[in-house]
Scaffold this active site. Structure first.
Site, PDB file in Angstrom:
ATOM      1  N   LYS A 127     -10.661  10.869 -21.217  1.00 12.52           N
ATOM      2  CA  LYS A 127     -11.255  11.814 -20.568  1.00 12.52           C
ATOM      3  C   LYS A 127     -12.291  12.620 -21.421  1.00 12.52           C
ATOM      4  O   LYS A 127     -11.879  13.160 -22.508  1.00 12.52           O
ATOM      5  CB  LYS A 127     -10.346  12.990 -19.949  1.00 12.52           C
ATOM      6  CG  LYS A 127     -10.758  13.951 -19.011  1.00 12.52           C
ATOM      7  CD  LYS A 127     -10.107  15.395 -18.748  1.00 12.52           C
ATOM      8  CE  LYS A 127     -10.387  16.275 -19.894  1.00 12.52           C
ATOM      9  NZ  LYS A 127     -11.782  16.672 -19.507  1.00 12.52           N
TER      10      LYS A 127
ATOM     11  N   THR B  67      -3.411  23.514 -25.563  1.00  9.68           N
ATOM     12  CA  THR B  67      -3.514  22.377 -24.694  1.00  9.68           C
ATOM     13  C   THR B  67      -2.394  21.423 -25.163  1.00  9.68           C
ATOM     14  O   THR B  67      -1.755  20.648 -24.318  1.00  9.68           O
ATOM     15  CB  THR B  67      -4.911  22.051 -24.537  1.00  9.68           C
ATOM     16  OG1 THR B  67      -5.636  23.029 -24.256  1.00  9.68           O
ATOM     17  CG2 THR B  67      -4.916  20.858 -23.349  1.00  9.68           C
TER      18      THR B  67
ATOM     19  N   GLU C 171      -3.670  15.427 -32.393  1.00  8.89           N
ATOM     20  CA  GLU C 171      -4.637  15.913 -33.381  1.00  8.89           C
ATOM     21  C   GLU C 171      -5.030  17.477 -32.714  1.00  8.89           C
ATOM     22  O   GLU C 171      -5.940  17.373 -32.106  1.00  8.89           O
ATOM     23  CB  GLU C 171      -5.919  14.930 -33.507  1.00  8.89           C
ATOM     24  CG  GLU C 171      -5.577  13.533 -33.841  1.00  8.89           C
ATOM     25  CD  GLU C 171      -4.931  13.860 -35.388  1.00  8.89           C
ATOM     26  OE1 GLU C 171      -5.091  14.640 -36.193  1.00  8.89           O
ATOM     27  OE2 GLU C 171      -4.831  12.372 -35.999  1.00  8.89           O
TER      28      GLU C 171
ATOM     29  N   CYS D 177     -12.199  21.006 -36.826  1.00 13.71           N
ATOM     30  CA  CYS D 177     -10.612  21.132 -36.904  1.00 13.71           C
ATOM     31  C   CYS D 177     -10.360  21.208 -38.302  1.00 13.71           C
ATOM     32  O   CYS D 177      -9.509  22.117 -38.716  1.00 13.71           O
ATOM     33  CB  CYS D 177      -9.966  20.276 -36.262  1.00 13.71           C
ATOM     34  SG  CYS D 177     -10.526  18.572 -36.931  1.00 13.71           S
TER      35      CYS D 177
ATOM     36  N   GLU E  57      -7.243  30.004 -36.087  1.00 14.12           N
ATOM     37  CA  GLU E  57      -8.435  29.157 -36.231  1.00 14.12           C
ATOM     38  C   GLU E  57      -9.480  30.129 -35.422  1.00 14.12           C
ATOM     39  O   GLU E  57      -9.352  30.597 -34.351  1.00 14.12           O
ATOM     40  CB  GLU E  57      -8.112  28.179 -35.516  1.00 14.12           C
ATOM     41  CG  GLU E  57      -9.200  27.037 -35.256  1.00 14.12           C
ATOM     42  CD  GLU E  57      -8.769  25.709 -34.876  1.00 14.12           C
ATOM     43  OE1 GLU E  57      -8.518  25.635 -33.630  1.00 14.12           O
ATOM     44  OE2 GLU E  57      -9.190  24.745 -35.384  1.00 14.12           O
TER      45      GLU E  57
HETATM   46  P1  NAD Z   1      -9.073  22.172 -25.684  1.00 15.79           P
HETATM   47  O1  NAD Z   1      -7.775  22.121 -25.863  1.00 15.79           O
HETATM   48  O2  NAD Z   1      -9.774  23.288 -24.907  1.00 15.79           O
HETATM   49  O3  NAD Z   1      -9.803  20.924 -24.904  1.00 15.79           O
HETATM   50  C1  NAD Z   1      -9.739  19.418 -25.326  1.00 15.79           C
HETATM   51  C2  NAD Z   1      -9.682  18.708 -24.204  1.00 15.79           C
HETATM   52  O4  NAD Z   1      -8.530  18.742 -23.341  1.00 15.79           O
HETATM   53  C3  NAD Z   1     -10.967  18.730 -23.050  1.00 15.79           C
HETATM   54  O5  NAD Z   1     -11.228  17.346 -22.888  1.00 15.79           O
HETATM   55  C4  NAD Z   1     -10.102  19.385 -22.066  1.00 15.79           C
HETATM   56  O6  NAD Z   1     -10.552  19.308 -20.747  1.00 15.79           O
HETATM   57  C5  NAD Z   1      -8.854  18.923 -22.106  1.00 15.79           C
HETATM   58  N1  NAD Z   1      -7.714  19.519 -21.424  1.00 15.79           N
HETATM   59  C6  NAD Z   1      -7.664  21.014 -21.044  1.00 15.79           C
HETATM   60  N2  NAD Z   1      -6.724  21.373 -20.633  1.00 15.79           N
HETATM   61  C7  NAD Z   1      -5.843  20.166 -20.299  1.00 15.79           C
HETATM   62  C8  NAD Z   1      -4.606  20.024 -19.876  1.00 15.79           C
HETATM   63  N3  NAD Z   1      -3.744  20.838 -19.369  1.00 15.79           N
HETATM   64  N4  NAD Z   1      -4.298  18.817 -19.818  1.00 15.79           N
HETATM   65  C9  NAD Z   1      -4.894  17.677 -20.235  1.00 15.79           C
HETATM   66  N5  NAD Z   1      -5.959  18.005 -20.840  1.00 15.79           N
HETATM   67  C10 NAD Z   1      -6.518  19.190 -20.818  1.00 15.79           C
HETATM   68  O7  NAD Z   1      -9.808  22.192 -26.930  1.00 15.79           O
HETATM   69  P2  NAD Z   1     -11.510  22.327 -27.283  1.00 15.79           P
HETATM   70  O8  NAD Z   1     -11.766  23.609 -27.286  1.00 15.79           O
HETATM   71  O9  NAD Z   1     -12.270  21.301 -26.448  1.00 15.79           O
HETATM   72  O10 NAD Z   1     -11.661  21.791 -28.917  1.00 15.79           O
HETATM   73  C11 NAD Z   1     -11.374  22.628 -29.838  1.00 15.79           C
HETATM   74  C12 NAD Z   1      -9.860  22.364 -30.582  1.00 15.79           C
HETATM   75  O11 NAD Z   1      -9.729  21.261 -30.825  1.00 15.79           O
HETATM   76  C13 NAD Z   1      -9.688  23.254 -31.746  1.00 15.79           C
HETATM   77  O12 NAD Z   1      -8.646  23.712 -31.637  1.00 15.79           O
HETATM   78  C14 NAD Z   1      -9.815  21.890 -32.806  1.00 15.79           C
HETATM   79  O13 NAD Z   1      -9.218  22.402 -34.028  1.00 15.79           O
HETATM   80  C15 NAD Z   1      -9.193  21.046 -32.000  1.00 15.79           C
HETATM   81  N6  NAD Z   1      -9.648  19.447 -32.690  1.00 15.79           N
HETATM   82  C16 NAD Z   1      -8.733  19.012 -33.451  1.00 15.79           C
HETATM   83  C17 NAD Z   1      -9.017  17.593 -33.970  1.00 15.79           C
HETATM   84  C18 NAD Z   1      -8.389  16.843 -34.803  1.00 15.79           C
HETATM   85  O14 NAD Z   1      -8.635  15.783 -35.084  1.00 15.79           O
HETATM   86  N7  NAD Z   1      -7.283  17.659 -35.401  1.00 15.79           N
HETATM   87  C19 NAD Z   1     -10.683  17.231 -34.065  1.00 15.79           C
HETATM   88  C20 NAD Z   1     -11.485  17.977 -33.120  1.00 15.79           C
HETATM   89  C21 NAD Z   1     -11.010  19.286 -32.675  1.00 15.79           C
END
Ligand code: NAD
Length: 481
Positions: free
Chosen positions: A176, A233, A251, A285, A382
């Site tokens: 997704k 999430t 992650e 991240c 964060e």
């Molecule tokens: P987010 O959690 O808002 O969204 C991530 C993904 O999850 C999107 O595709 C979103 O549509 C989906 N999503 C949202 N609600 C969901 C649900 N209930 N069930 C399943 N999927 C759902 O995060 P974001 O704002 O897109 O990304 C930023 C965050 O990601 C930051 O906290 C960052 O630190 C983290 N991040 C971590 C890594 C890592 O490797 N550790 C890498 C990149 C980003």
């Protein structure tokens, strides 16, 4: 410069599919609409999951000799390299990141497929001695169907980071894409399509997380969840995964600290601060969001870091500046709100602290807070923006306590010329990865992942491959021995 298609599709069971509804993708540098993407609904998700299930049940990826998977993966890498310039343009326009970094994402995506191609025919079990009369060995089976949820900050490289080892191990995958930045991933899948994988082996859906994402991760066809995104999430997904005891790789976020000792090489440090907190507008991240500085060089380092921040070139991604816009108005508002709260809590604003008032897109000023107390919100939560919290310390013991004093544990850094000190700190830092004298030292070859609220499981490196398989043991009683 490339023309961007006005409308993009989902990839399900080997076909590009439209949908009745669509999502609009905006250009963060201007706020203007850029293109639309078909919004996947529940029926699309069902189709994608059924296709992946069929592919996994037929064992399409593991039936052939492993060398076939190597060939597919190398072909994918080649096709990704062929679209890197066009894909980078699309990604830069939809995401706001610099063209240079967008291109790096495509090159990195190709590298993931090359790297895991090299391992796809080396997933070897072990033979376990049980004495005469027995033969015992292990095999690594693919999980089956892997559901992978990707965030918007590095959509192309993060997608490849999980997809490549999953395919190398023989899984079928439903991915997704993030609502805010799905187009670069469509380009990635156009390249993957050309490699001629079996039908249903890879599927791409773009749709709202709460609807499509949550449907995917709680579905009976799913054998594994790989989630990269925010802590709330991730926690919601884990609650769902618990119902069916689905293995997961998480992650999540970070609040990573760099420990700067008085003997640190100043150039190495400043180069690392620049990439650590201002690369991708701080939307990383593993960003260096806390700078812990030994008191005897504190004023000097604060001045240098403020000078660095104020000297950054700011502009739209296609101009390849030092600092690009953040992804959305909502993200910008959230970052500004955290800065206001930091001031209310008593942190001293050394530079920045607000959006650029004279720019149309979502541009946040590079921001440095000094004299931050370790317990303040700005030192614990964060921000996901170009905001650095600088904290003084006196002793190594105190620095380690501050660095380890959050709920997160993704990465950490140590800046010193004293190798023994670096080794002591590396051992005691509560983080999945420690950088010494260069933030982001490492690469796709080095295992990456968190502790605590930063998540669990490892991506990258040989280690990640074992997140995508199950160990099966076979014990045989040999007659006549
Ligand atoms: P987010 O959690 O808002 O969204 C991530 C993904 O999850 C999107 O595709 C979103 O549509 C989906 N999503 C949202 N609600 C969901 C649900 N209930 N069930 C399943 N999927 C759902 O995060 P974001 O704002 O897109 O990304 C930023 C965050 O990601 C930051 O906290 C960052 O630190 C983290 N991040 C971590 C890594 C890592 O490797 N550790 C890498 C990149 C980003």
């Amino acid at each position: 410069m490339f023309e961007i298609k006005p409308h993009w599709l989902n990839y399900i069971d080997g076909e590009w599919c439209d949908s009745a509804r669509c999502l609009t993708v905006n250009n963060p540098a201007t706020g203007a609409p850029l293109a639309t993407v078909a919004e996947a609904g529940i029926a699309d998700a069902e189709q994608a999951l059924a296709a992946a299930r069929r592919c996994a049940d037929r064992a399409d990826l593991t039936r052939a000799r492993p060398a076939q998977r190597v060939t597919w993966m190398l072909r994918i890498a080649e096709e990704i390299r062929a679209v890197a310039d066009m894909g980078a343009w699309v990604l830069c326009q939809e995401n706001g990141k610099s063209l240079r970094d967008a291109r790096d994402e495509f090159v990195e995506a190709a590298r993931y497929f090359e790297y895991y191609a090299g391992l796809a025919d080396k997933i070897e079990g072990t033979s376990i001695p049980l004495g005469h009369g027995y033969m015992d060995f292990t095999v690594y089976d693919p999980m089956g169907v892997s559901a992978q949820i990707v965030p918007w900050n590095f959509p192309v490289s993060i997608c490849a980071r999980s997809l490549a080892p999953a395919l190398a191990a023989g899984n079928a995958v439903v991915v997704k894409s993030p609502e805010l930045s799905p187009l670069g991933m469509c380009v990635l899948f156009q390249a993957i399509e050309k490699a001629g994988l079996p039908r249903g082996a890879v599927n791409l859906l773009c749709g709202p997380g709460r609807e499509i994402g949550s449907h995917l991760v709680s579905h009976r066809h799913v054998d594994q969840i790989v989630f990269t995104g925010s802590v709330p999430t991730g926690q919601a997904i884990l609650r769902n995964a618990a119902e069916r005891a689905i293995p997961s790789v998480m992650e999540l976020g970070g609040k990573s600290a760099a420990l700067v000792f008085a003997d640190a090489d100043r150039k190495q440090l400043l180069d690392s601060v620049k990439s650590g907190i201002f690369f991708n507008a701080g939307q990383v991240c593993s960003a260096m969001s806390r700078l812990l500085v030994q008191r005897e060089i504190y004023e000097e380092v604060v001045d240098a870091v403020v000078g660095l921040a104020e000297g950054l070139g700011v502009g739209p991604g296609h101009a390849d500046p030092d600092l690009t816009p953040v992804i959305s108005a909502r993200q910008l508002d959230g970052i500004e709100a955290m800065c206001r709260r930091a001031v209310e809590e008593g942190a001293r604003l050394a530079t920045g602290g607000a959006a650029f008032a004279d720019r149309a897109g979502y541009f946040m000023q590079p921001t440095v807070f000094r004299d931050v107390a370790p317990t303040m919100n700005i030192a614990q939560e964060e921000v996901f923006g170009p905001v650095l919290a600088v904290i003084p310390f006196d002793t190594e013991e105190e620095a380690l306590a501050i660095a380890n004093g959050t709920e997160f544990g993704l990465v950490a850094g140590v800046f010193t010329q004293d190798i023994s000190r670096a080794m002591r700190c590396a051992r005691r830092l509560r983080a999945g990865q420690v950088f010494v004298n260069e933030w982001y030292a490492g690469g796709i070859e080095t295992p990456f992942g968190g502790i605590g609220l930063s998540g669990f499981g490892r991506e990258k490196g040989q280690e990640a491959l074992y997140s995508y398989v199950r160990t099966k043991n076979v014990g045989i009683r040999v007659a006549g021995e």
